[in-house]
Design a protein around this motif. Structure first.
Motif, PDB file in Angstrom:
ATOM      1  N   THR A  53      -4.618   0.351  -1.381  1.00 24.29           N
ATOM      2  CA  THR A  53      -3.794  -0.818  -1.520  1.00 24.29           C
ATOM      3  C   THR A  53      -3.219  -1.164  -2.933  1.00 24.29           C
ATOM      4  N   TYR A  54      -2.009  -1.811  -3.030  1.00 22.66           N
ATOM      5  CA  TYR A  54      -1.561  -2.024  -4.449  1.00 22.66           C
ATOM      6  C   TYR A  54      -1.888  -3.529  -4.932  1.00 22.66           C
ATOM      7  N   THR A  55      -2.424  -4.421  -3.834  1.00 21.69           N
ATOM      8  CA  THR A  55      -2.977  -5.518  -4.298  1.00 21.69           C
ATOM      9  C   THR A  55      -4.068  -5.950  -3.192  1.00 21.69           C
ATOM     10  N   LYS A  56      -4.485  -7.397  -3.264  1.00 23.45           N
ATOM     11  CA  LYS A  56      -5.564  -7.774  -2.513  1.00 23.45           C
ATOM     12  C   LYS A  56      -4.869  -7.826  -1.078  1.00 23.45           C
ATOM     13  N   GLN A  57      -5.504  -7.527  -0.209  1.00 23.32           N
ATOM     14  CA  GLN A  57      -4.983  -7.610   1.510  1.00 23.32           C
ATOM     15  C   GLN A  57      -6.129  -8.214   2.386  1.00 23.32           C
ATOM     16  N   ASN A 112     -10.125  -6.970  -1.380  1.00 20.20           N
ATOM     17  CA  ASN A 112     -10.234  -8.062  -2.127  1.00 20.20           C
ATOM     18  C   ASN A 112      -9.768  -7.473  -3.550  1.00 20.20           C
ATOM     19  N   ASN A 113      -8.955  -6.346  -3.780  1.00 13.50           N
ATOM     20  CA  ASN A 113      -8.616  -5.733  -4.942  1.00 13.50           C
ATOM     21  C   ASN A 113      -7.577  -4.902  -4.786  1.00 13.50           C
ATOM     22  N   ARG A 114      -6.928  -4.630  -5.970  1.00 11.78           N
ATOM     23  CA  ARG A 114      -6.117  -3.365  -6.035  1.00 11.78           C
ATOM     24  C   ARG A 114      -6.743  -2.143  -6.156  1.00 11.78           C
ATOM     25  N   GLY A 115      -6.334  -1.024  -5.364  1.00  7.90           N
ATOM     26  CA  GLY A 115      -6.776   0.266  -5.246  1.00  7.90           C
ATOM     27  C   GLY A 115      -7.993   0.547  -4.137  1.00  7.90           C
ATOM     28  N   ILE A 116      -7.854  -0.241  -3.333  1.00 10.40           N
ATOM     29  CA  ILE A 116      -8.925  -0.106  -2.204  1.00 10.40           C
ATOM     30  C   ILE A 116      -8.514   1.154  -1.331  1.00 10.40           C
ATOM     31  N   LEU A 117      -9.364   2.200  -0.956  1.00  2.71           N
ATOM     32  CA  LEU A 117      -8.980   2.954   0.018  1.00  2.71           C
ATOM     33  C   LEU A 117      -9.388   2.662   1.272  1.00  2.71           C
ATOM     34  N   MET A 136       0.728  -1.166   0.011  1.00  2.00           N
ATOM     35  CA  MET A 136       0.048  -0.092  -0.118  1.00  2.00           C
ATOM     36  C   MET A 136       0.777   1.258  -0.025  1.00  2.00           C
ATOM     37  N   ILE A 137       0.201   2.370  -0.139  1.00  2.00           N
ATOM     38  CA  ILE A 137       0.698   3.743  -0.050  1.00  2.00           C
ATOM     39  C   ILE A 137      -0.017   4.675   0.687  1.00  2.00           C
ATOM     40  N   GLN A 138       0.410   5.377   1.490  1.00  2.00           N
ATOM     41  CA  GLN A 138      -0.436   6.269   2.749  1.00  2.00           C
ATOM     42  C   GLN A 138      -0.060   7.670   2.811  1.00  2.00           C
ATOM     43  N   THR A 139      -1.093   8.372   2.872  1.00  2.00           N
ATOM     44  CA  THR A 139      -1.022   9.838   2.952  1.00  2.00           C
ATOM     45  C   THR A 139      -1.863  10.460   4.033  1.00  2.00           C
ATOM     46  N   GLY A 140      -2.104  11.745   4.145  1.00  2.00           N
ATOM     47  CA  GLY A 140      -3.084  12.385   4.988  1.00  2.00           C
ATOM     48  C   GLY A 140      -2.446  13.060   6.433  1.00  2.00           C
ATOM     49  N   ASP A 177     -10.221   4.935 -11.695  1.00  2.00           N
ATOM     50  CA  ASP A 177      -9.486   5.354 -12.737  1.00  2.00           C
ATOM     51  C   ASP A 177      -8.057   5.829 -12.416  1.00  2.00           C
ATOM     52  N   GLY A 178      -7.204   5.352 -13.046  1.00  2.00           N
ATOM     53  CA  GLY A 178      -5.802   5.807 -12.768  1.00  2.00           C
ATOM     54  C   GLY A 178      -4.983   4.483 -12.174  1.00  2.00           C
ATOM     55  N   ALA A 179      -5.480   3.291 -11.888  1.00  3.58           N
ATOM     56  CA  ALA A 179      -4.799   2.153 -11.175  1.00  3.58           C
ATOM     57  C   ALA A 179      -3.626   1.656 -12.124  1.00  3.58           C
ATOM     58  N   ASP A 180      -4.016   1.574 -13.432  1.00  4.90           N
ATOM     59  CA  ASP A 180      -2.924   1.007 -14.252  1.00  4.90           C
ATOM     60  C   ASP A 180      -1.827   2.010 -14.803  1.00  4.90           C
ATOM     61  N   SER A 181      -2.018   3.358 -14.381  1.00  5.43           N
ATOM     62  CA  SER A 181      -1.016   4.303 -14.543  1.00  5.43           C
ATOM     63  C   SER A 181      -0.482   4.992 -13.283  1.00  5.43           C
ATOM     64  N   THR A 182      -1.271   5.882 -12.975  1.00  8.37           N
ATOM     65  CA  THR A 182      -0.726   6.635 -11.686  1.00  8.37           C
ATOM     66  C   THR A 182      -0.277   5.702 -10.421  1.00  8.37           C
ATOM     67  N   LEU A 183      -1.322   4.904 -10.167  1.00  7.59           N
ATOM     68  CA  LEU A 183      -0.932   3.848  -8.902  1.00  7.59           C
ATOM     69  C   LEU A 183       0.320   3.126  -9.502  1.00  7.59           C
ATOM     70  N   ASP A 184       0.442   2.649 -10.479  1.00  5.40           N
ATOM     71  CA  ASP A 184       1.732   1.682 -10.853  1.00  5.40           C
ATOM     72  C   ASP A 184       2.950   2.787 -10.908  1.00  5.40           C
TER      73      ASP A 184
END
Length: 187
Positions: A124-128, A102-107, A70-74, A143-150
Motif C-alpha cells: 500500500t501507498y497509504t492507509k487503506q 493503517n499505514n504506508r507500506g503494508i504488504l 497500492m502497487i502489485q506484483t507476483g 526501509d525504503g518507503a521514503d525512497s524506493t516506494l516513493d
C-alpha cells in the motif's frame, strides 16, 4: 524475520509477520552464503518465503500501480492474471484483527475473493482501512518507503494502471529464517 525486495528502482526491506500468518509467511528454506536448501520440518512448506527462496519472484514486473493506493506484483507472466501458490492451488485467508491497513507500506496477498490467495501480493501507498478483513496482511516495509516506494508511486501508468516504464522485482534476499535455523540446530 525480514527480506529485501530488490527492484529496478531500489530496495524495499520488509518485516514478515511469520507468527501472525504462518501459512502465508513461514517457510522451511535456509539461506547460507548464496545457497538455498529446502529443509523438511514438521511444518508444511509455506508460501511467500518459499516462493522467494525458490526464485519464483525473480524478474517479476510490478504490473499494477495505482497512485495513492497500492502497487502489485507476483505474476511471473506479468499479466496480473497468473501466478500459483506453492501448493499449486489457492489457499485460505489468514485474516487477523490485529493486522490493519493503517499505514504506508503494508504488504498483503492479492486475491480474487475469499480464500483465493496464490502468489500475487501488493504494497500500500497509504492507509487503506476499507481493505481490513478482506486481504491477508503479512508484512510491512521497514526501509525504503521514503525512497524506493516513493519512486514506484511516481511512475506514470496507462489507463489500466499498468506502469508505462517497467518496474521489475529483480530478486529477493531472505535475511533470517528462524524456522529453518531451529530445524538445523536440532539436527
Amino acid at each position: 524475520m525480514s527480506v529485501t525486495l530488490h527492484t529496478s528502482l531500489g530496495e524495499l526491506k520488509v518485516e514478515i509477520f511469520c507468527e501472525a500468518v504462518p501459512k502465508t509467511a513461514e517457510v522451511t528454506c535456509y539461506s547460507n552464503e548464496r545457497t538455498l536448501q529446502l529443509i523438511r520440518t514438521t511444518f508444511t512448506p509455506q508460501n511467500f518465503l518459499a516462493l522467494c527462496a525458490s526464485g519464483y519472484y525473480d524478474n517479476c514486473i510490478w504490473h499494477r500501480n495505482i497512485k495513492g493506493f497500492m502497487i502489485q506484483t507476483g505474476d511471473p507472466g506479468g499479466t496480473g492474471k497468473g501466478g500459483q501458490s506453492i501448493w499449486g492451488k489457492p489457499f485460505e485467508d489468514e485474516i487477523r484483527s490485529t493486522l490493519k491497513f493503517n499505514n504506508r507500506g503494508i504488504l498483503a496477498m492479492a486475491n480474487s475473493g475469499p480464500d483465493t490467495n496464490k502468489s500475487q501480493f501488493f504494497i500500500t501507498y497509504t492507509k487503506q482501512p476499507h481493505l481490513d478483513g478482506k486481504y491477508t496482511i503479512f508484512g510491512k516495509v521497514i526501509d525504503g518507503a521514503d525512497s524506493t516506494l516513493d519512486a514506484m508511486e511516481r511512475v506514470p501508468v496507462n489507463p489500466k494502471n499498468r506502469p508505462l516504464n517497467e518496474i521489475q522485482l529483480t530478486h529477493v534476499t531472505i535475511h533470517a529464517n528462524p524456522v529453518a535455523d531451529a530445524e538445523l540446530a536440532g539436527r
